[in-house]
Design an enzyme around this catalytic site. Structure first.
Site, PDB file in Angstrom:
ATOM      1  N   HIS A 191      -9.831 -11.156   4.615  1.00  0.00           N
ATOM      2  CA  HIS A 191     -10.554  -9.933   4.257  1.00  0.00           C
ATOM      3  C   HIS A 191     -10.271  -8.839   5.277  1.00  0.00           C
ATOM      4  CE1 HIS A 191     -13.665  -7.377   2.564  1.00  0.00           C
ATOM      5  NE2 HIS A 191     -14.015  -7.088   3.809  1.00  0.00           N
ATOM      6  N   ASP A 226     -26.382  -7.601  -2.454  1.00  0.00           N
ATOM      7  CA  ASP A 226     -25.561  -6.730  -1.612  1.00  0.00           C
ATOM      8  C   ASP A 226     -25.153  -5.470  -2.359  1.00  0.00           C
ATOM      9  OD1 ASP A 226     -23.753  -5.982   0.641  1.00  0.00           O
ATOM     10  OD2 ASP A 226     -22.297  -6.169  -0.982  1.00  0.00           O
ATOM     11  N   ARG A 263     -28.113   1.765   1.019  1.00  0.00           N
ATOM     12  CA  ARG A 263     -27.738   2.152   2.389  1.00  0.00           C
ATOM     13  C   ARG A 263     -26.891   3.417   2.375  1.00  0.00           C
ATOM     14  NH1 ARG A 263     -24.459  -2.622   3.836  1.00  0.00           N
ATOM     15  NH2 ARG A 263     -23.960  -1.458   5.711  1.00  0.00           N
ATOM     16  N   SER A 270     -23.176  -7.923   4.717  1.00  0.00           N
ATOM     17  CA  SER A 270     -22.689  -7.441   3.423  1.00  0.00           C
ATOM     18  C   SER A 270     -21.314  -8.038   3.109  1.00  0.00           C
ATOM     19  CB  SER A 270     -22.617  -5.902   3.475  1.00  0.00           C
ATOM     20  OG  SER A 270     -21.871  -5.382   2.413  1.00  0.00           O
ATOM     21  N   LYS A 308     -20.394 -11.645   0.374  1.00  0.00           N
ATOM     22  CA  LYS A 308     -19.456 -11.639  -0.759  1.00  0.00           C
ATOM     23  C   LYS A 308     -18.352 -12.675  -0.556  1.00  0.00           C
ATOM     24  CE  LYS A 308     -19.499  -7.178  -0.132  1.00  0.00           C
ATOM     25  NZ  LYS A 308     -19.391  -5.719  -0.126  1.00  0.00           N
TER      26      LYS A 308
HETATM   27  N1  URA Z   1     -17.919  -3.017   3.398  1.00  0.00           N
HETATM   28  C1  URA Z   1     -18.867  -3.762   2.801  1.00  0.00           C
HETATM   29  O1  URA Z   1     -18.581  -4.561   1.918  1.00  0.00           O
HETATM   30  N2  URA Z   1     -20.130  -3.618   3.210  1.00  0.00           N
HETATM   31  C2  URA Z   1     -20.498  -2.759   4.199  1.00  0.00           C
HETATM   32  O2  URA Z   1     -21.652  -2.695   4.521  1.00  0.00           O
HETATM   33  C3  URA Z   1     -19.496  -1.990   4.792  1.00  0.00           C
HETATM   34  C4  URA Z   1     -18.216  -2.150   4.366  1.00  0.00           C
END
Ligand code: URA
Ligand code: CA
Length: 438
Positions: free
Chosen positions: A82, A161, A168, A183, A187
């Protein structure tokens, strides 16, 4: 339990228990806890932070808010990569077939781009016929058959999320390390891999502009992975200039093909080789770094990595002949050169500006619902340290019309800094964090 008391507790700087965090996230997911209380908690977390146990608990509560993918039907250790988001970051397109050709099963869910950064799915969809909307059964079957599949992230993974990130975004609480780390990791964990290699970008074009913040984010994410039993390694890598030369969907597919043929940009190749080594090591496909490096090199030189990319494209409905004939990829009708304003050395490329310029041309999304164009973007000709003569071409703009190309020429020219003396060189790999560093 009352949401009010938990907001107050965090506002006072105390730690929340796992049960309290779960109560909040479960309540928010069900709609029992309103946005304004969730926003207040995010702001309290922004100012007071979270310790490593709380951050892991928050991550796992978000994982439990939706479905999780069971990759158990795929043999071997599944390792996911990632990136926290860069400009011109073409690594997944190179790495997925490269490590798959070394025997690592790659079952990857990817996102679409937003703002100045592009998304892997958008890039892949620029290949004629390519589809990323697979069912999970098709996805798993494909990885078992040819070792690699990349599908679009489904809305069922970590839905908490999704809502929280949108909240946010409008409450000035994105830039909090525990919130970003949980976050991202929620995922990734929900998508089912056994281990993770994280590419945490730092520098002017990244989320985390300074190295210290990037290293903190890397440590926080490695701690979460370790805490929940998924081995995690993070590299902190340079995003002080765009990665490679291409920015834009089809342009980056071309760049990935060139890289798999051994004709790509050095910085992109070096990053892919480093990330690939970490993936092979975590997957148990290499005993040590030397063996991992040799295996990757061999698959590039033999053409097997490129062959794997072709097979992957064809398996998802795409035209695999783009591998031999990249000119079959969509190409923008207008190409305009950006001249150097003076002679000297390139000492800066504002990657945020370059990314936003590509977005303006249509390569990226202004909002979640914008359509992206496959063919437009930017092709850099000069990167940091390059010597240039006045009027020499710094970059090419690929646009839908001459007017559009002209409208961004000045902006792109200004994103380059040209000075008399060459800059110091920056290594593409700036740090490496494993559980031993926590
Ligand atoms: N990428 C994400 O998936 N979440 C965040 O909070 C910031 C960047
Ligand atoms: Ca690139």
């Amino acid at each position: 339990m009352r949401p009010y008391d938990l907001i107050l507790k965090k506002r006072r700087g105390q730690s929340l228990t796992d049960e309290e965090i779960d109560f909040f996230i479960a309540g928010y997911t069900k709609g029992d806890i309103p946005d304004y209380q969730m926003a207040a908690l995010c702001m309290a977390i922004y100012f007071q932070g979270m310790d490593s146990r709380e951050t892991s608990a928050l991550t796992m509560s978000m994982v439990r808010s939706g479905q999780t993918l069971d990759l158990g039907a795929i043999a071997g250790r599944k390792i996911d990569k990632h990136s926290t988001g860069g400009v011109g970051d073409t690594t997944t397109l190179v790495l997925a077939p490269l490590v798959a050709s070394c025997g690592v099963p790659v079952a990857k869910m990817s996102g679409r781009g937003l703002g100045h950064t592009g998304g892997t799915i958008d890039k892949l969809e620029s290949i004629p016929g390519f589809r990323a909307d697979l069912s999970t059964a098709q996805f798993i079957e494909q990885v078992n058959r040819i070792k690699v599949s990349v599908m679009g992230q489904t809305a069922e993974l970590a839905p908490a999320d999704k809502h929280l990130y949108a909240l946010r975004d409008v409450t000035a609480t994105v830039e909090s390390i525990p919130l970003i780390a949980s976050s991202i990791m929620s995922k990734k964990i929900a998508a089912g891999a056994d281990g993770f290699v994280l590419d945490v970008k730092t520098g002017q074009g990244a989320f985390m502009q300074n190295f210290q913040d990037a290293e903190d984010l890397a440590k926080t994410m490695v701690a979460i992975g370790t805490h929940v039993g998924r081995e995690t390694v993070a590299l902190v890598t340079d995003m002080s200039q765009p990665l490679g030369y291409a920015i834009g969907n089809a342009l980056e597919v071309k760049e990935a093909i060139a890289t798999l043929k051994g004709e790509g940009p050095d910085d992109l190749l070096e990053l892919c080789l480093h990330l690939g080594q970490e993936m092979l090591l975590l997957a148990g496909q290499a005993d040590d770094r030397r063996h991992a490096a040799d295996a990757l090199q061999q698959k590039l030189e033999s053409g097997e990595a490129l062959e794997c990319f072709g097979e992957f494209i064809a398996a998802q409905g795409g035209d695999r002949s783009v591998i031999e004939r990249p000119e079959l990829l969509p190409a923008a009708p207008h190409v305009a050169a950006v001249p150097a304003p003076s002679s000297g050395y390139v000492t800066g490329i504002d990657s945020m500006e370059a990314g936003l310029t590509a977005m303006t041309l249509g390569a990226g999304r202004v909002t979640k619902d914008s359509q992206v164009l496959a063919d437009v973007g930017i092709e850099l000709c000069k990167k940091l340290g390059a010597a240039v003569r006045k009027s020499e071409t710094l970059a090419y703009i690929h646009a839908r019309s001459q007017e559009e190309a002209n409208s961004v020429t000045g902006r792109l020219q200004q994103s380059f800094t040209v000075e008399e003396d060459p800059p110091e060189t920056i290594s593409p790999i700036l740090g490496r964090i494993t559980k031993a560093d926590l």
